[in-house]
Write an enzyme that holds these catalytic residues in place. Sequence first.
Site, PDB file in Angstrom:
ATOM      1  N   GLY A  78      32.328  10.975 -16.304  1.00  0.00           N
ATOM      2  CA  GLY A  78      31.638   9.702 -16.049  1.00  0.00           C
ATOM      3  C   GLY A  78      30.815   9.170 -17.201  1.00  0.00           C
ATOM      4  O   GLY A  78      30.165   8.122 -17.075  1.00  0.00           O
ATOM      5  N   GLN A  79      30.843   9.884 -18.353  1.00  0.00           N
ATOM      6  CA  GLN A  79      30.064   9.373 -19.488  1.00  0.00           C
ATOM      7  C   GLN A  79      30.626   8.036 -19.941  1.00  0.00           C
ATOM      8  O   GLN A  79      31.829   7.796 -19.810  1.00  0.00           O
ATOM      9  CB  GLN A  79      30.126  10.373 -20.643  1.00  0.00           C
ATOM     10  CG  GLN A  79      29.429  11.693 -20.361  1.00  0.00           C
ATOM     11  CD  GLN A  79      29.876  12.763 -21.337  1.00  0.00           C
ATOM     12  OE1 GLN A  79      29.995  12.514 -22.526  1.00  0.00           O
ATOM     13  NE2 GLN A  79      30.157  13.949 -20.819  1.00  0.00           N
ATOM     14  N   GLU A  80      29.747   7.203 -20.504  1.00  0.00           N
ATOM     15  CA  GLU A  80      30.128   5.831 -20.845  1.00  0.00           C
ATOM     16  C   GLU A  80      31.421   5.776 -21.663  1.00  0.00           C
ATOM     17  O   GLU A  80      32.314   4.960 -21.393  1.00  0.00           O
ATOM     18  CB  GLU A  80      28.981   5.169 -21.604  1.00  0.00           C
ATOM     19  CG  GLU A  80      29.040   3.673 -21.527  1.00  0.00           C
ATOM     20  CD  GLU A  80      27.796   3.021 -22.104  1.00  0.00           C
ATOM     21  OE1 GLU A  80      26.809   3.731 -22.377  1.00  0.00           O
ATOM     22  OE2 GLU A  80      27.848   1.791 -22.284  1.00  0.00           O
TER      23      GLU A  80
END
Length: 200
Positions: A78-80
């Site tokens: 889910g990291q950018e």
Amino acid sequence: MGNGLSDQNSILSSLPSFQSLHIVILGLDCAGKTTVLYRLQFNEFVNTVPTKGFNAERIRVTLGHSKTVTFHFWDVGGQEKLRPLWKSYTRCTDGIIYVVDSVDLERMEEAKTELHKITRMSENQGVPVLVIANKQDLRNSLSLSEVEKLLALNELCCTTPWHLQPACAIIGEGLKEGLEKLYEMILKRRKMLRQQKRKR
Ligand code: G3D
Ligand code: MG
């Protein structure tokens, strides 16, 4: 809480037992996606490390009416910098699980933006979404109605069935209930698509 969830009993038995459902687990980093996945798989808490790519697991889950359903889960980082990849996992998915950290008020707007972006994509039109309001065990967690409002769930596209489920992934509370709702929404959508096809 949610929409698109009526006439459950008539559709509960309509998925052939050999079929597995493709489910993508999305949400901001640290929301608890991987904890949800391994809680469902091992029925116990598993210490996680930040997901760099994805985790994929095929898991048989016993739902209500003692029905066993096989889910093929894709838990995507889910990291950018990883979010642009989400769309390749949602292609042809049966359902989306969107996990939010109920104590992360600061990033709730960001969680809302990403949720609306992914559900608005043309290939995701009508795909059911289970929103998990995770970390409800923490004292300062937002209530269900606050999460619903902050994520603007009522502004999701009218063709997107959704259900908001409170949960605590570390002990597994709320996960089976949420999956049950997601399964019902998926069956209902399949039934509707079949009927539309027949009419053509
Ligand atoms: P992600 O896969 O969405 O990035 P993880 O998130 O599953 O790796 O979880 C991030 C952190 O949140 C982990 O803690 C995990 O134990 C914690 N967590 C997950 N679900 C819950 C929950 O329901 N309640 C609480 N209190 N914590 C939860 P660490 O300390 O390893 O970062
Ligand atoms: Mg992870």
